[in-house]
Design a protein around this motif. Structure first.
Motif, PDB file in Angstrom:
ATOM      1  N   HIS A 290      43.370  16.142  67.937  1.00 59.73           N
ATOM      2  CA  HIS A 290      42.896  16.517  69.258  1.00 59.73           C
ATOM      3  C   HIS A 290      41.400  16.870  69.206  1.00 59.73           C
ATOM      4  N   ASN A 291      40.746  16.699  70.320  1.00 61.59           N
ATOM      5  CA  ASN A 291      39.343  17.092  70.445  1.00 61.59           C
ATOM      6  C   ASN A 291      39.248  18.529  70.939  1.00 61.59           C
ATOM      7  N   LEU A 292      38.310  19.279  70.396  1.00 63.30           N
ATOM      8  CA  LEU A 292      38.097  20.667  70.799  1.00 63.30           C
ATOM      9  C   LEU A 292      36.663  20.786  71.325  1.00 63.30           C
ATOM     10  N   PHE A 293      36.551  21.133  72.622  1.00 63.99           N
ATOM     11  CA  PHE A 293      35.233  21.160  73.262  1.00 63.99           C
ATOM     12  C   PHE A 293      34.893  22.556  73.786  1.00 63.99           C
ATOM     13  N   TRP A 294      33.599  22.869  73.749  1.00 66.41           N
ATOM     14  CA  TRP A 294      33.047  23.994  74.498  1.00 66.41           C
ATOM     15  C   TRP A 294      32.367  23.393  75.721  1.00 66.41           C
ATOM     16  N   ILE A 295      32.745  23.869  76.912  1.00 65.95           N
ATOM     17  CA  ILE A 295      32.246  23.277  78.157  1.00 65.95           C
ATOM     18  C   ILE A 295      31.598  24.372  79.002  1.00 65.95           C
ATOM     19  N   LYS A 296      30.393  24.092  79.470  1.00 58.70           N
ATOM     20  CA  LYS A 296      29.732  24.996  80.413  1.00 58.70           C
ATOM     21  C   LYS A 296      29.544  24.249  81.723  1.00 58.70           C
ATOM     22  N   VAL A 297      30.076  24.833  82.811  1.00 54.67           N
ATOM     23  CA  VAL A 297      29.992  24.230  84.144  1.00 54.67           C
ATOM     24  C   VAL A 297      29.103  25.093  85.022  1.00 54.67           C
ATOM     25  N   SER A 298      28.087  24.477  85.625  1.00 56.97           N
ATOM     26  CA  SER A 298      27.196  25.187  86.545  1.00 56.97           C
ATOM     27  C   SER A 298      27.364  24.608  87.943  1.00 56.97           C
ATOM     28  N   LEU A 299      27.554  25.498  88.927  1.00 52.52           N
ATOM     29  CA  LEU A 299      27.695  25.074  90.323  1.00 52.52           C
ATOM     30  C   LEU A 299      26.327  25.073  91.001  1.00 52.52           C
ATOM     31  N   ARG A 300      26.235  24.315  92.091  1.00 55.57           N
ATOM     32  CA  ARG A 300      24.978  24.266  92.831  1.00 55.57           C
ATOM     33  C   ARG A 300      24.683  25.609  93.473  1.00 55.57           C
ATOM     34  N   GLU A 301      23.411  25.889  93.688  1.00 55.40           N
ATOM     35  CA  GLU A 301      23.013  27.178  94.263  1.00 55.40           C
ATOM     36  C   GLU A 301      23.545  27.346  95.686  1.00 55.40           C
ATOM     37  N   ASP A 302      23.693  26.224  96.410  1.00 56.55           N
ATOM     38  CA  ASP A 302      24.177  26.309  97.793  1.00 56.55           C
ATOM     39  C   ASP A 302      25.692  26.163  97.872  1.00 56.55           C
ATOM     40  N   CYS A 303      26.379  26.327  96.736  1.00 54.74           N
ATOM     41  CA  CYS A 303      27.835  26.151  96.697  1.00 54.74           C
ATOM     42  C   CYS A 303      28.534  27.201  97.558  1.00 54.74           C
ATOM     43  N   ILE A 304      29.488  26.721  98.349  1.00 57.12           N
ATOM     44  CA  ILE A 304      30.318  27.640  99.132  1.00 57.12           C
ATOM     45  C   ILE A 304      31.731  27.615  98.547  1.00 57.12           C
ATOM     46  N   LEU A 305      32.481  28.684  98.782  1.00 60.84           N
ATOM     47  CA  LEU A 305      33.836  28.803  98.237  1.00 60.84           C
ATOM     48  C   LEU A 305      33.807  28.586  96.714  1.00 60.84           C
ATOM     49  N   LYS A 306      32.999  29.409  96.032  1.00 60.25           N
ATOM     50  CA  LYS A 306      32.814  29.255  94.582  1.00 60.25           C
ATOM     51  C   LYS A 306      34.144  29.257  93.825  1.00 60.25           C
ATOM     52  N   ALA A 307      35.022  30.186  94.198  1.00 61.95           N
ATOM     53  CA  ALA A 307      36.290  30.307  93.477  1.00 61.95           C
ATOM     54  C   ALA A 307      37.117  29.033  93.612  1.00 61.95           C
ATOM     55  N   ALA A 308      37.114  28.460  94.822  1.00 60.85           N
ATOM     56  CA  ALA A 308      37.880  27.227  95.051  1.00 60.85           C
ATOM     57  C   ALA A 308      37.317  26.083  94.219  1.00 60.85           C
ATOM     58  N   ARG A 309      35.979  25.973  94.166  1.00 63.51           N
ATOM     59  CA  ARG A 309      35.357  24.902  93.378  1.00 63.51           C
ATOM     60  C   ARG A 309      35.661  25.093  91.886  1.00 63.51           C
ATOM     61  N   ALA A 310      35.589  26.342  91.436  1.00 59.55           N
ATOM     62  CA  ALA A 310      35.875  26.619  90.033  1.00 59.55           C
ATOM     63  C   ALA A 310      37.315  26.239  89.703  1.00 59.55           C
ATOM     64  N   TYR A 311      38.214  26.560  90.620  1.00 65.06           N
ATOM     65  CA  TYR A 311      39.608  26.234  90.320  1.00 65.06           C
ATOM     66  C   TYR A 311      39.847  24.731  90.343  1.00 65.06           C
ATOM     67  N   MET A 312      39.081  23.994  91.167  1.00 68.31           N
ATOM     68  CA  MET A 312      39.196  22.538  91.152  1.00 68.31           C
ATOM     69  C   MET A 312      38.748  21.987  89.796  1.00 68.31           C
ATOM     70  N   VAL A 313      37.760  22.649  89.182  1.00 64.08           N
ATOM     71  CA  VAL A 313      37.347  22.258  87.825  1.00 64.08           C
ATOM     72  C   VAL A 313      38.490  22.501  86.845  1.00 64.08           C
ATOM     73  N   PHE A 314      39.116  23.691  86.941  1.00 65.38           N
ATOM     74  CA  PHE A 314      40.249  23.995  86.061  1.00 65.38           C
ATOM     75  C   PHE A 314      41.393  23.003  86.295  1.00 65.38           C
ATOM     76  N   ASP A 315      41.596  22.627  87.546  1.00 64.77           N
ATOM     77  CA  ASP A 315      42.634  21.655  87.884  1.00 64.77           C
ATOM     78  C   ASP A 315      42.360  20.335  87.180  1.00 64.77           C
ATOM     79  N   ALA A 316      41.103  19.868  87.250  1.00 60.40           N
ATOM     80  CA  ALA A 316      40.728  18.607  86.600  1.00 60.40           C
ATOM     81  C   ALA A 316      40.919  18.696  85.085  1.00 60.40           C
ATOM     82  N   LEU A 317      40.564  19.856  84.506  1.00 58.54           N
ATOM     83  CA  LEU A 317      40.710  20.037  83.061  1.00 58.54           C
ATOM     84  C   LEU A 317      42.178  20.063  82.648  1.00 58.54           C
TER      85      LEU A 317
END
Length: 685
Positions: free
Chosen positions: A180-207
């Motif tokens: 298996h591959n083991l990665f360290w991932i850093k995700v940065s959202l745009r400064e004008d991002c709205i609903l930060k928690a929802a966007r973050a969870y969509m990232v977790f969903d994709a992962l």
């Protein structure tokens, strides 16, 4: 912060998540051991909870939170699904949908959720099945990862937010050793991002669709509550490549940057309590020097391929273009009259360009019927339970596209037909078993294109239509004369189902027997310029066939002249245009008819129908006729002359001229005249 500007986005995304939850709940009901489906439902519910909390809709957030707790127990094998639990979750989703529609109508989205919250909490506090035991060291990587996820959550709850315990490190080493591959991932959202928690969870969903998140910084709880800036880090185990993971995360909207690096647990750094990204290998700088573009690609998210556009803007665009179509017709006519070649060439070029533009605008308004079909599996499930029947709904052609204005209108007729198939068409399980059929009835909902029309079929494998019963009811209601009943064909008898007030239900229920028959369906479909027909085979089943135009805004029509008036006949209704001699016109039952390819076709004079005054011009002996059809029926519209085919813009007659007989609207011609558009369905009886 003013949230009103984000309300439209919240509403659209909430509807999508609720539809996804509904669809997956139906799948889960048929496959209750599939934890993958539970995870999908959990993710949608989790995102919905975060969005609702961010927007300040506390009732929705609290109800979703309690439903999420139940789903969490199910996905961790601490709770077995049964019909009672499914019913409570379905009712919770229904209430959430009600709250969303309350918000759409301008409400505050509040509702009394106490009863359902209490039932959900009762489920959580009930007797739970024991959690699966912790696997021994050296077990399969997938099992180890699953246990590591639980262990990581426990570690986070205990407050060790920036450390990985020895167990997690062991699992990660085993995963890496097994390929298996083991990665360290850093995700940065745009400064004008709205609903930060929802966007973050969509990232977790994709992962989580691609592997397992071992560690997040900040913690999951902090991210849920938006207690983070614009970036977060995760340690991630997957079988997929770095490029695949980068693409999956970058596709989430409002993600600004994604950095991914390998983690090497065999290095000395792995012994430290905090996992760091792997130090660059000697070859890495060389690779970077050779391909700087690839390095840049890792830092920049891929551009989004779609945007959301308010449908009202598309309506305005269509109306503005409609005016251009009218002016285009006027310019074409002026160019012909003036006769200058330069003007004609320019107008022809403009016509080609505007034609392409018209196709693009019409395509933009086209949406798949899936938007309507998606709500039917849930409705069929509920109705089947109410009727104590077993029903399997099969959907085909959901990707078939229709104009948005048509899509908005066909939902109710289809609901009526589906309920009719379940109530009248499909037999009870006992009756089906006795007749040698499967206990589970089948209803097929099918959509497909053909020419300039879309066809939708609703087919069941039930008992079929009882012709004698329908005919008897029709005679009782005075719809059919007993003297003519014996000579009616099967097709004509089936058509009686669409007569007003005819219902074959033996008793009144919530579904049928109140005299509101299929005439409602027929009226609605015909108001959309379509038609509906029915065919049936005794003991084998029934099929309802709906024919709909692709679009209602700009249509192709044949322009005809009657005295001084011009009319437009939609090409979709026309079979043929022809000229008949006076001696070819016959009388049958005091009705003028013609012989058209071996069929007797009645003639309808538009001059008589609309009371058009005579202009005093001498007419020739020949009669111009437009042969039109409505289903299997035909008629010949008598006109003075044919002007030609033209694309016209359909305009309503306004609120002062409603329900004008045989007129579906009007259009403005190139010379500025108004031409009325003929409703052929109303003329054919």
């Amino acid at each position: 912060m003013d949230m009103n500007q984000y309300l439209d986005m919240f509403i659209e995304e909430s509807k999508e998540h609720l539809q996804s939850i509904n669809s997956n709940l139906l799948l889960l009901e048929n496959d209750p051991t599939n934890i993958g489906i539970v995870n999908e439902i959990f993710r949608s519910a989790h995102t919905l909870k975060g969005m609702a909390a961010t927007m300040g809709f506390e009732d929705m957030a609290s109800l979703t939170h309690e439903a999420e707790n139940v789903l969490d127990l199910i996905r961790n094998n601490k709770l077995q699904i049964n019909s009672d639990i499914m019913d409570v979750i379905f009712q919770s989703v229904d209430l959430m949908e009600g709250m969303v529609y309350n918000i759409i109508e301008g409400g505050d989205g509040s509702a009394d959720v106490s009863a359902l919250v209490g039932r959900l909490r009762a489920i959580v506090s009930g007797d739970l099945t024991p959690a699966p035991s912790k696997p021994a060291a050296g077990s399969a990587a997938a099992d180890a990862i699953a246990q590591a996820d639980e262990q990581a959550e426990t570690t986070e709850e205990a407050g060790r937010e920036h450390e990985l315990d020895e167990y997690s490190l062991t699992v990660m080493r085993q995963s890496q050793e097994s390929g298996h591959n083991l990665f360290w991932i850093k995700v940065s959202l745009r400064e004008d991002c709205i609903l930060k928690a929802a966007r973050a969870y969509m990232v977790f969903d994709a992962l989580e669709n691609a592997g397992e998140v071992i560690k997040s910084t900040p913690t999951v709880e902090e991210i849920e509550n938006e207690r983070f800036d614009l970036s977060f880090e995760v340690v991630f185990v997957t079988e997929k490549s770095q490029e695949e993971i980068h693409k999956a995360v970058s596709n989430v909207s409002e993600v600004d940057q994604v950095l991914i690096e390998n983690v090497n647990l065999k290095s000395e750094q792995a012994q430290a309590p905090e996992v760091k990204p792997q130090a660059a290998a000697p070859k890495a700088p060389v690779a970077e020097a050779k391909a700087p573009a690839a390095a840049d690609a890792v830092k920049k998210p891929s551009a989004s391929k779609t945007i959301r556009v308010d449908i009202e803007r598309l309506d305005v665009l269509m109306n503005l273009f409609s005016e251009l179509v009218i002016d285009r017709g006027r310019l074409e006519q002026l160019a012909r009259e003036i006769g200058k070649s330069e003007l004609q060439e320019t107008v022809e070029h403009m016509s080609r360009i505007s034609g392409d533009l018209q196709n693009i605008i019409l395509t933009m308004r086209m949406v798949p019927v899936e938007q309507v079909f998606n709500r039917f599996p849930r409705m069929v499930r509920d109705t089947a339970k109410e009727l104590n029947k077993k029903v399997n709904l099969e959907i085909q052609g959901a990707e078939t596209e229709l104009d948005r204005t048509v899509i908005d209108e066909i939902g109710d007729p289809l609901v009526h037909l589906l309920r009719n198939s379940m109530d009248h068409g499909l037999e009870s399980p006992d009756v089906r078993r006795r007749s040698g059929k499967s206990e589970e009835g089948m209803i097929q909902l099918k959509a497909y294109h053909s020419g300039n029309h879309v066809f939708i079929e609703v087919t069941d494998d039930g008992a079929g239509i009882n012709k004698d019963k329908v005919l008897k009811k029709a005679i009782e209601r005075g719809i059919v004369n007993p003297a003519t009943a014996d000579n009616m064909t099967d097709k004509q008898i089936f058509e009686l189902l669409f007569a007003s007030g005819l219902s074959t239900a033996e008793k009144i229920s919530d579904l049928s027997g109140r005299g509101v028959g299929l005439d409602v369906v027929k009226t609605k479909i015909e108001s959309l310029g379509g038609s509906v027909a029915v065919d049936s085979s005794q003991g084998k089943g029934t099929t309802f066939l709906i024919q709909l135009p692709l679009t209602l805004s700009i249509i192709s029509a044949m322009l005809v002249q009657v005295e001084n008036e011009k009319f437009a006949v939609p090409l979709s209704s026309i079979i043929e245009t022809a000229v008949f001699r006076q001696d070819e016109i016959m009388l049958a039952h005091r009705q003028k008819v013609i012989d058209f390819r071996g069929r007797v076709v009645p003639l309808v004079s538009l001059k008589e129908i609309f009371g058009i005054p005579d202009n005093g011009v001498q007419k020739g002996d020949d009669v111009a006729v437009v042969i039109v059809r409505k289903g299997e029926k035909m008629a010949g519209l008598v006109v003075d002359s044919f002007i030609g085919q033209q694309e016209i813009v359909l305009k309503s007659l306004g609120k002062y001229l409603v329900n004008v007989f045989a007129i579906s609207g009007a259009t403005i011609l190139g010379d500025g005249q108004v031409a009325l558009i003929i409703d052929c369905n109303a003329l054919i009886k």
